[in-house]
Scaffold this motif. Structure first.
Motif, PDB file in Angstrom:
ATOM      1  N   GLY A  59     -61.102  14.546  19.181  1.00 42.68           N
ATOM      2  CA  GLY A  59     -62.522  14.484  19.477  1.00 42.68           C
ATOM      3  C   GLY A  59     -63.242  13.490  18.591  1.00 42.68           C
ATOM      4  N   ALA A  62     -62.745  10.176  20.046  1.00 44.13           N
ATOM      5  CA  ALA A  62     -63.572  10.032  21.249  1.00 44.13           C
ATOM      6  C   ALA A  62     -64.959   9.517  20.882  1.00 44.13           C
ATOM      7  CB  ALA A  62     -63.660  11.365  21.990  1.00 44.13           C
ATOM      8  N   LEU A  63     -65.588  10.135  19.883  1.00 45.25           N
ATOM      9  CA  LEU A  63     -66.912   9.699  19.436  1.00 45.25           C
ATOM     10  C   LEU A  63     -66.877   8.280  18.881  1.00 45.25           C
ATOM     11  CD1 LEU A  63     -67.822  13.040  17.672  1.00 45.25           C
ATOM     12  CD2 LEU A  63     -69.122  12.067  19.587  1.00 45.25           C
ATOM     13  N   ASP A 156     -71.874  15.021  22.294  1.00 48.10           N
ATOM     14  CA  ASP A 156     -70.766  15.621  21.556  1.00 48.10           C
ATOM     15  C   ASP A 156     -70.518  16.993  22.183  1.00 48.10           C
ATOM     16  OD1 ASP A 156     -69.092  16.964  19.780  1.00 48.10           O
ATOM     17  OD2 ASP A 156     -69.930  15.976  18.017  1.00 48.10           O
ATOM     18  N   CYS A 158     -67.604  18.652  22.006  1.00 51.29           N
ATOM     19  CA  CYS A 158     -66.331  19.121  21.460  1.00 51.29           C
ATOM     20  C   CYS A 158     -66.214  20.633  21.414  1.00 51.29           C
ATOM     21  CB  CYS A 158     -66.113  18.521  20.078  1.00 51.29           C
ATOM     22  SG  CYS A 158     -65.754  16.744  20.120  1.00 51.29           S
ATOM     23  N   CYS A 178     -67.935  13.453  24.858  1.00 51.49           N
ATOM     24  CA  CYS A 178     -66.746  13.453  23.999  1.00 51.49           C
ATOM     25  C   CYS A 178     -66.276  14.885  23.783  1.00 51.49           C
ATOM     26  CB  CYS A 178     -67.073  12.796  22.667  1.00 51.49           C
ATOM     27  SG  CYS A 178     -67.590  11.066  22.832  1.00 51.49           S
ATOM     28  N   VAL A 196     -62.777  11.283  26.566  1.00 46.45           N
ATOM     29  CA  VAL A 196     -64.085  10.686  26.824  1.00 46.45           C
ATOM     30  C   VAL A 196     -64.346  10.741  28.324  1.00 46.45           C
ATOM     31  CG1 VAL A 196     -65.452   8.552  26.800  1.00 46.45           C
ATOM     32  CG2 VAL A 196     -63.974   9.132  24.845  1.00 46.45           C
TER      33      VAL A 196
END
Length: 390
Positions: A59, A62-63, A156, A158, A178, A196
């Motif tokens: 994660g 991803a960000l 976000d 996550c 993400c 993503v």
């Protein structure tokens, strides 16, 4: 004893299917960006109602990769919350940008849109709202702010796979979403993993290229990327679990409703946003007339506020009741962000939550008897700590 979370129960439930899937991957010999990853990307894109999804290594990646793909870099500012895990600001720092913290709404623990607007400067390039504990942020107001100021919005998600805002899945509302597949997440793997989602073909193309060393064609590299490919074995496991995710998220909502009922007569304990009789969310505990609820949480955690938190935690430990504190030191007061010059008192709602927040056991297989045992121990602990404080 009641565990905070028991991820082994999911494996026991799905052992035959998961073992077969792993053996299939092992036998096929296609271990990197193989058919399992491609299939999982397609399935999660469909679930999140986005045309594109890219599996990555975590994660955090991803960000990071979304910010890189969007051209966020040195000199830029990104507005986000200080009441979250450090991965959010790690991603900002990785691209050389600066996090700017906005305070939270004390009723939801999520970033306050009004505080976002106040934090925007000419250097602001993006907003990262965190759907904390599985509860969506107020995406209508956040997207309106972003539109007024021409800002990127990176959700976000996550902790929130499967959550919705006005019927729209999180991860489909901003420019990108993400996700994390850390083992304790609502959809958790057997290690790290991330994804993503985006409606943007440009962001998709860039993130997909960056995750595999910055090239579209093997041995031809257009930019300096990194190795952030979702593992084929993890994808196979996640695909099995994904078939149960809706049921598991519904179980979490039932558990939250049960906790809410059990704690209804505990006035010194602040519960999360309550549920309606139909089992769906209503915003700030108020019924929505003539339409659907504004949001639907997936309760990655069931988080309350209590007084004398440390004393309460000690008593829960003695009673062998699992619990967790997310997050005891908000990011603006962490050593890693001392350079920002923020002091105690800068974000009063965030700081108050950090001293009182407490998460109770929450996982799909949690039993009502375990919840009752947890709540009874919590109520005793709160009373004992109150008497001692007096």
């Amino acid at each position: 004893m009641v565990p905070m979370c028991d991820v082994t129960l999911q494996y026991q439930e799905l052992k035959a299917e998961i073992d077969a899937a792993m053996q299939s991957v092992a036998a096929a010999g296609n271990y990197i960006l193989g058919p399992q990853v491609k299939a999982l990307e397609a399935e999660l894109a469909a679930m999140c109602e986005t045309p594109h999804a890219v599996g990555v290594a975590s994660g955090t990646d991803a960000l990071h990769l979304v910010l890189r793909a969007a051209g966020i870099g040195p000199g830029d500012e990104v507005v986000t919350t200080a009441f979250t895990f450090v991965a959010t600001t790690e991603a900002i720092g990785m691209v050389g940008a600066t996090p700017v913290f906005a305070d939270i709404d004390p009723r939801t623990f999520n970033i306050d849109p009004a505080a976002i607007e106040a934090a925007i400067t000419p250097r602001t390039k993006a907003i990262i709202p965190v759907h904390l504990f599985g509860q969506p942020c107020d995406m209508d107001r956040i997207m309106a702010i972003a539109k007024r100021h021409g800002l990127l919005v990176v959700e976000d998600c996550c902790q929130a796979l499967g959550a919705t805002w006005k019927g729209r899945p999180v991860g489909s509302i901003g420019d990108a979403g993400c996700f994390s597949f850390f083992p304790s997440k609502n959809l958790g793997g057997f290690g790290d993993g991330g994804l993503v989602t985006t409606n943007s073909k440009e962001l998709f193309t860039s993130v997909e290229m960056l995750r595999r060393h910055g090239g579209r064609v093997k041995y031809h590299h257009e930019v300096l990327g990194l190795n952030s490919r979702l593992d084929e074995l993890q994808a196979a496991i996640l695909r099995i679990k994904l078939t149960r995710l809706n049921d598991w998220n519904e179980a979490r909502r039932r558990h939250a409703a049960t906790y809410n009922r059990m704690l209804a007569n505990s006035p010194n304990i602040q519960r999360p946003v309550e549920l309606t009789e139909s089992g769906k969310h209503c915003w700030m505990g108020l019924a929505i007339s003539g339409g659907s609820p504004l949001m639907e949480s997936v309760y990655g955690q069931y988080t309350i506020l209590v007084d004398n938190r440390d004393a309460v935690c000690n008593e829960l430990s003695k009673a062998k009741i699992g619990h967790a504190v997310y997050y005891p030191v908000p990011l603006h007061l962490q050593e890693v962000h001392q350079n920002l010059g923020m002091k105690t008192g800068s974000l009063p709602h965030t700081e108050a939550a950090a001293t009182r927040c407490l998460s109770l056991p929450m996982f799909p297989q949690l039993e009502v008897s375990q919840q009752r045992e947890s709540v009874e121990a919590l109520q005793r602990a709160c009373e004992q700590s109150r008497v001692r404080a007096a």
